[in-house]
Structures are given as C-alpha cells and as structure tokens.
Design a protein around this motif. Structure first.
Motif, mmCIF file in Angstrom:
data_model
loop_
_atom_site.group_PDB
_atom_site.id
_atom_site.type_symbol
_atom_site.label_atom_id
_atom_site.label_comp_id
_atom_site.label_asym_id
_atom_site.label_seq_id
_atom_site.Cartn_x
_atom_site.Cartn_y
_atom_site.Cartn_z
ATOM 1 N N LEU A 6 0.831 -1.197 0.000
ATOM 2 C CA LEU A 6 0.000 0.000 0.000
ATOM 3 C C LEU A 6 0.874 1.259 0.000
ATOM 4 N N GLY A 7 1.990 1.233 0.770
ATOM 5 C CA GLY A 7 2.899 2.373 0.810
ATOM 6 C C GLY A 7 3.560 2.607 -0.539
ATOM 7 N N ILE A 8 3.951 1.533 -1.217
ATOM 8 C CA ILE A 8 4.575 1.664 -2.545
ATOM 9 C C ILE A 8 3.595 2.257 -3.538
ATOM 10 N N LYS A 9 2.332 1.810 -3.477
ATOM 11 C CA LYS A 9 1.330 2.343 -4.399
ATOM 12 C C LYS A 9 1.064 3.816 -4.141
ATOM 13 N N ASN A 10 1.092 4.209 -2.846
ATOM 14 C CA ASN A 10 0.897 5.628 -2.525
ATOM 15 C C ASN A 10 2.033 6.476 -3.096
ATOM 16 N N VAL A 11 3.256 5.941 -3.090
ATOM 17 C CA VAL A 11 4.405 6.676 -3.619
ATOM 18 C C VAL A 11 4.288 6.843 -5.128
ATOM 19 N N THR A 12 3.882 5.780 -5.813
ATOM 20 C CA THR A 12 3.815 5.816 -7.288
ATOM 21 C C THR A 12 2.524 6.458 -7.801
ATOM 22 N N ALA A 13 1.604 6.757 -6.896
ATOM 23 C CA ALA A 13 0.331 7.326 -7.335
ATOM 24 C C ALA A 13 0.504 8.743 -7.863
ATOM 25 N N LYS A 14 1.550 9.458 -7.392
ATOM 26 C CA LYS A 14 1.807 10.828 -7.839
ATOM 27 C C LYS A 14 3.216 10.894 -8.424
ATOM 28 N N PRO A 15 3.366 10.481 -9.668
ATOM 29 C CA PRO A 15 4.705 10.361 -10.262
ATOM 30 C C PRO A 15 5.442 11.692 -10.389
ATOM 31 N N LEU A 16 4.731 12.793 -10.653
ATOM 32 C CA LEU A 16 5.407 14.081 -10.812
ATOM 33 C C LEU A 16 6.019 14.556 -9.499
ATOM 34 N N SER A 17 5.246 14.485 -8.438
ATOM 35 C CA SER A 17 5.743 14.908 -7.128
ATOM 36 C C SER A 17 6.884 14.017 -6.654
ATOM 37 N N THR A 18 6.706 12.718 -6.811
ATOM 38 C CA THR A 18 7.743 11.773 -6.416
ATOM 39 C C THR A 18 8.992 11.934 -7.277
ATOM 40 N N GLY A 19 8.766 12.133 -8.580
ATOM 41 C CA GLY A 19 9.897 12.293 -9.499
ATOM 42 C C GLY A 19 10.732 13.521 -9.183
ATOM 43 N N LEU A 20 10.080 14.630 -8.812
ATOM 44 C CA LEU A 20 10.809 15.844 -8.459
ATOM 45 C C LEU A 20 11.676 15.618 -7.219
ATOM 46 N N SER A 21 11.103 14.962 -6.220
ATOM 47 C CA SER A 21 11.863 14.677 -4.994
ATOM 48 C C SER A 21 13.057 13.768 -5.299
ATOM 49 N N LEU A 22 12.828 12.747 -6.129
ATOM 50 C CA LEU A 22 13.919 11.834 -6.506
ATOM 51 C C LEU A 22 15.021 12.573 -7.259
ATOM 52 N N LEU A 23 14.621 13.450 -8.185
ATOM 53 C CA LEU A 23 15.593 14.178 -8.990
ATOM 54 C C LEU A 23 16.480 15.075 -8.123
ATOM 55 N N LEU A 24 15.856 15.828 -7.240
ATOM 56 C CA LEU A 24 16.618 16.732 -6.375
ATOM 57 C C LEU A 24 17.573 15.955 -5.482
ATOM 58 N N LEU A 25 17.065 14.895 -4.870
ATOM 59 C CA LEU A 25 17.888 14.118 -3.950
ATOM 60 C C LEU A 25 19.039 13.431 -4.677
ATOM 61 N N SER A 26 18.754 12.809 -5.824
ATOM 62 C CA SER A 26 19.799 12.079 -6.544
ATOM 63 C C SER A 26 20.896 13.026 -7.039
ATOM 64 N N LEU A 27 20.527 14.235 -7.465
ATOM 65 C CA LEU A 27 21.530 15.202 -7.900
ATOM 66 C C LEU A 27 22.434 15.623 -6.742
ATOM 67 N N GLY A 28 21.828 15.869 -5.581
ATOM 68 C CA GLY A 28 22.622 16.236 -4.412
ATOM 69 C C GLY A 28 23.573 15.134 -3.984
ATOM 70 N N VAL A 29 23.063 13.907 -3.911
ATOM 71 C CA VAL A 29 23.897 12.762 -3.523
ATOM 72 C C VAL A 29 25.001 12.522 -4.546
ATOM 73 N N ALA A 30 24.650 12.605 -5.838
ATOM 74 C CA ALA A 30 25.637 12.375 -6.892
ATOM 75 C C ALA A 30 26.763 13.392 -6.826
ATOM 76 N N LEU A 31 26.419 14.641 -6.589
ATOM 77 C CA LEU A 31 27.431 15.697 -6.539
ATOM 78 C C LEU A 31 28.382 15.498 -5.365
ATOM 79 N N ILE A 32 27.826 15.203 -4.186
ATOM 80 C CA ILE A 32 28.679 14.981 -3.013
ATOM 81 C C ILE A 32 29.548 13.748 -3.201
ATOM 82 N N SER A 33 28.953 12.657 -3.678
ATOM 83 C CA SER A 33 29.707 11.421 -3.892
ATOM 84 C C SER A 33 30.834 11.630 -4.902
ATOM 85 N N LEU A 34 30.537 12.347 -5.984
ATOM 86 C CA LEU A 34 31.550 12.619 -7.004
ATOM 87 C C LEU A 34 32.708 13.424 -6.423
#
Length: 457
Positions: A6-34
């Motif tokens: 049920l939690g996974i479905k709630n996350v995927t129910a709003k792809p735009l909102s979830t996608g924006l959060s994923l994009l911001l977080l992954s860019l920050g993590v990638a930059l620090i890791s690099l």
C-alpha cells in the motif's frame, strides 16, 4: 492487509511529485559522492607520486609548475638547468641522493623521460617482462603506455619533438623497447623511460638537422643570386668579404666564439660534448636529514640560477584551493538534499491531508496506529533511499566520464569506484532527512480522529 504494498502504491500514485523529490535528492547525492571520490583519488595520487622526493630543482619560474611538470608530468617544464650545477648541488652533505630528469619528446602523447635507474626504484617499479635499458636509445615503458600504444618487447618507434601529439618526428632515430613495467598506479605507468644520453643524442642530432636545413636554404639563396643578373657580382664580393671577416676573427683570437655561434654542435653557444654544458630538465632530491628542508631550498633559490620547490608545501597550497572548491560544491549539494527533504515532507503532508478519509477507513478495517505510522515512514524512506541509490549510480557515471577525459588529456584514470566510508555517512544523513521529513505527517496520522474524518467525508 499488506501495508508495504500500500505504501509503494501511494508513492507511485503521484509520479510528478515523487519524481521531483527523486531528482533533487539524486543530484545532491551524486554531486557529493563525485566530489568525495575526486578529492580522495586526487590526494592519494599526489601523495603516492611524491614519495621519496623532498625537493625538486629546476629552472626558475613557477614552483607549482615545476612540481606538476617534474613530479606529476602534467605540465610543461619551466626550462632546463645545467648538469654541472645539479651535480655540484648533489655534493652537499645534507642531500642523500638526486634523480635527474630530462624530457622534451613524446610518443603518441606519452612523455619520453631520460633519467637513471634510481627513478623507477623510487616508485618500487617491477618489470613485467624484459630488462632496464643498458645503452642509449633503449627504453622501458609503463603499463598504460604498453596498453594504449600496443608496443611490445623489441619494437622500435620514433619519438616526436614536444610533449603532445603533432610534433616534429625524429626520423631515422629509433627507440627500442627493452622492457615493460607492471602496473603500479604511479606516474611511471604513463611514461617511457630511457637514459639521459638518449635525450642528449636525440637533441644533438636535431641541432645537426636544423643546421643542414639552414645550409640547404643558403645554397638555394645562392642559386637565386646566380640567376639575378646584375646582383651576382655583388653577392660574390659580399661572400668574399664575409670569408675575409671570418679569417680576421680567427686571427684576432676570436675563433672560439665564432665556432660556438656557428658550429651546429652548439646550441645557444653551448658545447653538448662536455659535461659542464649538458642540460637536464629537473632534479628530484631526497634529503639526508630534516636540516636539509630548512637550509637547502633558500640556498638554491638565492645563490644559484636554479629554483628549488618543495612538493609537500606546494601540494598543501594546491589542496587548500581544491579543498575550498570541494567544500563549496558539498555545501551546494547538501542544500539540494535538504530541499529534496522539504519536497518529500510537503508531498507527504499534502498527500495525507487528502487521504485522511482513507486513513480513517484503514483504522476501521483493523489497521493499528503503528501500522499507519510505519506506512508513512516507509513512503518517505522509499523516496529517500531510491534517490540515494540513483545518486550513487549517477556519481559513478560521472566518474567514468571524468576518467575518460583525464585519460585522454593526461593519461590518468580512476583506480576503483567502490563504496567509501564517507558515502556511508552520506547515507545516514539521507535517512535522517527522510525520517524528519515523514515525522510530522506520521504524527498527524497517529492523532487522526476517525469519526470526524469519516463524517467530514
């Protein structure tokens, strides 16, 4: 009731909102890791390549340029110094030993470095096959050189003038591959090593070639004069005058100076057949005791025509500049990660406000407060963990691109891209941001009024 699904479905129910959060977080993590990997690799490479080298002596100029060119082989040299001066310096009792370096040629952009046996010994190089050079024009190549160029034992090749591709090729002067080093992760992997005599022989012959070309051009000019009609007699008279002037110079005792300026064996008035006129590019020095660090650099800089640079000191200055840039990038990346956490919080909070009726129904169907709490935390952590993993993958992609660029420009690549302990700390920070982002929405769910939520719907 499967709360996890049920939690996974709630996350995927709003792809735009979830996608924006994923994009911001992954860019920050990638930059620090690099930045973490670049900083770690940069410092490890620098410290590895200066081992056994306390001081570098070369021509006057930029100390950092001298270090980068003589130790790391990534910059052009500041000039040449006389071998006699370098040998005189080595007689100082504060010096344990010195390693001469002489370069100016390359093969397929790999530098050809004239030196002695102590240079590969300093980096504990081991031969994969063959042996060290025993005479002029014999070379031992690094592992990266062998891999890139395909050179094997016994192969012959011609060097080119300059430290990059496109220079004048020394035709008819072949180097012979005498040995191949095992990979070491040091600068020697990227070099073609030979003895000093090879470099001197090549450049002495190069001076001869220039003189011959100059002679040919003068002959052509003479032919033009012969066909010039009225100017021919004047040319002959002028040539006779020049010969008389030459003879007069010799008779007056100026024959030596004249020979130095006109003899092709001389370059800039220097006779390369004598040790006092031979030149090297740099001298790598190892002190006998710490007193040398205090006395010798100042003595060399003030009392000689040479320059002394301390690798540790120059690298600390370089690290401070690079460290400032890395710290700035890390701060920017952490801000991006925090913004991502805020984005996750807003997404969960607004989602819960719209799902209050759904939560109330879940309670009526038997879901406990603990299960609802775990579902909310799970939604936040799924986004944060997914973003962290995506960020690590992006950082590895960035490292691959950076490695290709460095390998193309400087023949350097990154040795290993596995997880490092700093990335573990980064993951904990990411999980904490996810926890706090889900905390307020979770408290809201915990305090939900079932009857009011159902009646309002």
């Amino acid at each position: 009731m499967n709360i996890f699904k049920l939690g996974i479905k709630n996350v995927t129910a709003k792809p735009l909102s979830t996608g924006l959060s994923l994009l911001l977080l992954s860019l920050g993590v990638a930059l620090i890791s690099l930045m973490l990997h670049v900083d770690r690799h940069f410092k490890e490479q620098m410290k590895s390549n200066i081992r056994g080298i306390d001081m570098v002596v070369g021509a006057k100029g930029s100390p950092l340029q001298l270090i980068l060119s003589a130790v790391f082989q990534v910059d052009v040299p500041t000039g040449n110094i006389r071998l006699a001066e370098a040998n005189s310096l080595l007689k100082n009792p504060l010096i344990d030993y010195g390693i001469p370096l002489s370069f100016g040629d390359s093969y397929e952009s790999f530098r050809i470095v004239g030196t002695d046996e102590r240079y590969p010994e300093n980096y504990t190089m081991q031969l994969a096959e063959g042996s060290l050079w025993s005479q002029s024009m014999e070379v031992v190549i690094g592992a990266a050189v062998a891999e890139k160029t395909g050179l094997k034992l016994g192969d012959k090749f011609e060097g080119a003038h300059g430290l990059s591709e496109g220079g004048h090729v020394h035709e008819g002067q072949d180097y012979v591959v005498k040995g191949i080093f095992k990979p070491s992760g040091s600068v020697v992997d990227q070099l073609i090593l030979t003895n000093l005599q090879s470099v001197w022989d090549i450049h002495e012959n190069h001076v001869h070639e220039d003189a011959e070309h100059h002679g040919e051009s003068q002959e052509l000019e003479g032919e033009k004069d012969k066909h010039a009609g009225g100017n021919s007699d004047h040319s002959k008279e002028q040539g006779q005058d020049n010969r008389r002037e030459t003879e007069d110079h010799k008779e007056e005792g100026h024959g030596d100076e004249y020979e130095k300026s006109h003899n092709p064996k001389h370059k800039g008035g220097e006779d390369h057949s004598h040790e006092e006129d031979l030149e090297i590019t740099a001298l790598l020095v190892k002190f006998r005791n710490p007193l040398g660090l205090v006395q010798l650099p100042r003595m060399v800089n003030e009392n000689t025509n040479m320059q002394a640079a301390l690798p540790n000191y120059e690298l600390k200055k370089l690290f401070s500049l690079v460290g400032l840039a890395v710290s700035t990038m890390d701060i920017v990346a952490m801000i991006v990660i925090l913004v991502s956490g805020i984005s996750v919080f807003i997404s969960l909070y607004l989602s819960l406000r719209d799902r209050s009726y759904e939560m109330a129904l879940l309670r009526t169907y038997g879901a406990s407060r603990g299960q609802l709490l775990s579902m909310i935390f799970q939604e936040g952590l799924v986004v944060l963990i997914s973003g962290f993993v995506l960020g690590i993958l992006l950082s590895r992609l960035g490292l691959m691109v950076l490695s290709l660029l460095l390998k193309s420009a400087f023949h350097y690549d990154f040795l290993g891209v596995g997880l490092i302990w700093q990335e573990g700390i980064l993951m904990l920070i990411t999980l904490m941001i996810g926890f706090f982002a889900a905390l307020i929405p979770a408290i809201t769910v915990y305090k939900i009024d079932i009857s009011k939520s159902l009646s309002d719907a």
